[in-house]
Each structure stands twice: as structure tokens, then as C-alpha cells.
Design an enzyme around this catalytic site. Sequence first.
Site, PDB file in Angstrom:
ATOM      1  N   HIS A 109       0.922  -1.282  -0.037  1.00 16.51           N
ATOM      2  CA  HIS A 109       0.039   0.054  -0.132  1.00 16.51           C
ATOM      3  C   HIS A 109       0.890   1.239  -0.079  1.00 16.51           C
ATOM      4  O   HIS A 109       0.583   2.089  -0.843  1.00 16.51           O
ATOM      5  CB  HIS A 109      -0.801  -0.043   1.058  1.00 16.51           C
ATOM      6  N   HIS A 159       1.369   5.401  -2.514  1.00 20.63           N
ATOM      7  CA  HIS A 159       1.751   6.813  -2.200  1.00 20.63           C
ATOM      8  C   HIS A 159       2.700   7.052  -2.918  1.00 20.63           C
ATOM      9  O   HIS A 159       2.877   8.562  -3.066  1.00 20.63           O
ATOM     10  CB  HIS A 159       1.901   6.634  -0.413  1.00 20.63           C
ATOM     11  N   GLU A 184      -5.744   9.700   0.734  1.00 17.02           N
ATOM     12  CA  GLU A 184      -6.077   8.323   0.542  1.00 17.02           C
ATOM     13  C   GLU A 184      -7.221   7.863  -0.284  1.00 17.02           C
ATOM     14  O   GLU A 184      -7.075   6.804  -1.038  1.00 17.02           O
ATOM     15  CB  GLU A 184      -6.441   7.804   1.878  1.00 17.02           C
ATOM     16  N   SER A 224      -4.025   1.265  -4.413  1.00 17.25           N
ATOM     17  CA  SER A 224      -3.632   0.165  -4.021  1.00 17.25           C
ATOM     18  C   SER A 224      -4.510  -1.108  -3.902  1.00 17.25           C
ATOM     19  O   SER A 224      -4.566  -2.085  -3.506  1.00 17.25           O
ATOM     20  CB  SER A 224      -2.759   0.185  -2.856  1.00 17.25           C
TER      21      SER A 224
END
Length: 292
Positions: A145, A150, A191, A210
Site C-alpha cells: 500500500h 503513495h 487516501e 492500491s
Amino acid sequence: MAEIAGGAPEPVVYGQSDRPPRGDYSRGGQVRADYTCPQNYAAYTAADHDIYHRLYQRQSALVPGLACDEFIAALPLLGAKERIPRFEEINDRLYKATRWEIVAVPGLIPEVPFFTLLANRKFPVTDWLRTPAEFDYIVEPDVFHDLFGHVPLLFNPVFADHMQAYGAGGLKAHALGACEQLSRLYWYTVEFGLIRQANGLRAYGAGILSSSGELAYAVQSPEPQRIALNLLRTMRTRYKIDSYQQTYFVIDSFQQLFDMTAPDFTPLYAQLKTLPELAANALLPEDAVIQR
Ligand code: PHE
Ligand code: CO
């Protein structure tokens, strides 16, 4: 950076959770006072590298048409896909691009150390990988993730500057007792954010990018609400961490996000204290609904 005398920092659990903290926050004294640690590369097994490879393959096949252009352009800069990359390899490229670095952490870390790292252009990346049983879904951030979701956008100069400003703003929010409000903005942008691009709606939020299931759901499903990002509105809105989002907030560009979040939030936080919170699926008459 000095290590904490007599042991490691405390483990961290967010929210009212009964789950034990997942990371190992002792690591034989290897976790520093700022919660960073060496990436424990030797601990990865052949099975871990294989899971990473399969996660990468599945997710990179899904992103065309669903992830924003900046993400797709930067994804190859993560390097190795058939194994978990070494963070130093990524940092060679990342530091040159935007003067950001990734640093290893043993799991979720508390607010102040998290904001401090971001304010110093250091992005904390959990170094452990999910188990095979968690291939499709994991509640906590893991190395897949954090890296896949990110890191690609940290190669974008505007987004990179926004993340640093967010870190500095987080330290201020902490002093003002407004971390909960600011964390909602993070949730619905960094997010789970969507962006309107020339070819249509796309994802830029790491939690979407993700996730094999939520990526197409967030961008294409008729089910969730999509509303133009509005600071006050977003910071009033609670969020769910264990299901697909019921509401996504949409930006038009990273520059818009940067400009919108640049002003001092102090008066906003004061105003938020006078306004009721909103449920994750609330819809207000004044919401600017985005049709896909
Ligand atoms: N400008 C915000 C403040 O003054 C900080 C911030 C920057 C928040 C970027 C979010 C994103 O508190
Ligand atoms: Co994340």
C-alpha cells in the site's frame, strides 16, 4: 537520530480497535526515536517477494483508465516489480525528482512523528508485507500500500509540495486540537481522492490505487456519491476504514488542491467546532455533485 533510551517507541493503534498492533516496534532496539528504522530487507522471504510481485502485476494491470496520468507516468519509477524494492533504490530517483525520501517504519506511527517526517519531506513506508490470506484486503497499511499507493505521486512536484505543507499543517492542527478534522481531509484526498482529468474521472488517492476492488468502484460505479472537494464539508465528514467509501471528494488538479489547502486553517477549525459532524453517506443541498 538518537534511539530512545531503554527501549523502542510505543506501538500505535488508531481508533477504538481491539486488534493488537501489527508492527514490531522493538526490533531489538532498531527503531529510532522518530519511529524510523532500517528496512528489514533480510527478513523478506521468497514468498514475500512473490506476493509483492503478484500484487504489483494485478494492480498495475488495473490502473490504465482508472488512475490519474501523473500516477501512471511515475509508477515505473518504483523500480523492481518482481520483488520488494530496496527503499534506497527508490530514494536515488525520488530525491533527484522532488527532494523527497522514503523512510522505513515498523507500522502506523503517532500523529506528531508522522507530521514531523512529512514536514521534512520524508514519507514513512511500513516495511512489512501482508500475508497470503490478506492478498485482497488489509486494514492496515503495508509495504505494498505505502509504496504502490503513495510513492508514485511523490515524484510530482506539486503533490510533493502539498504533502510537505500537510505535514506542517498537521503539527499546527495538533497544537489546536484539530487532528481529527485534518485527518478527514487526508482520508478523502491523499487516501481516497478522485481527480477530474482531460479523459475523465481518475483516482489519485493511495487507498484506492492500491486496492484491486475499490479502484474501479471509486471511479466507475454508479453507487457512491462524488462531490467536489470543499474543505469545511470534507472535514465534517466521518469515514469508514473497513468498507468501500460511500462518498468520494473530487479535485480538478493538484494545483487546485495545493492552493485550496494553503491558507491558514485556524479559523476553519474554529468554525468546525460549531458545526455538526456528517455521516459518511450524508448529502447536503449545497454539495456540488460530480457526474461521471
Ligand atoms: N494550510 C493548512 C493550515 O494552515 C495546512 C495544510 C496544508 C493542510 C496542506 C492540508 C494540506 O493549517
Ligand atoms: Co495510506
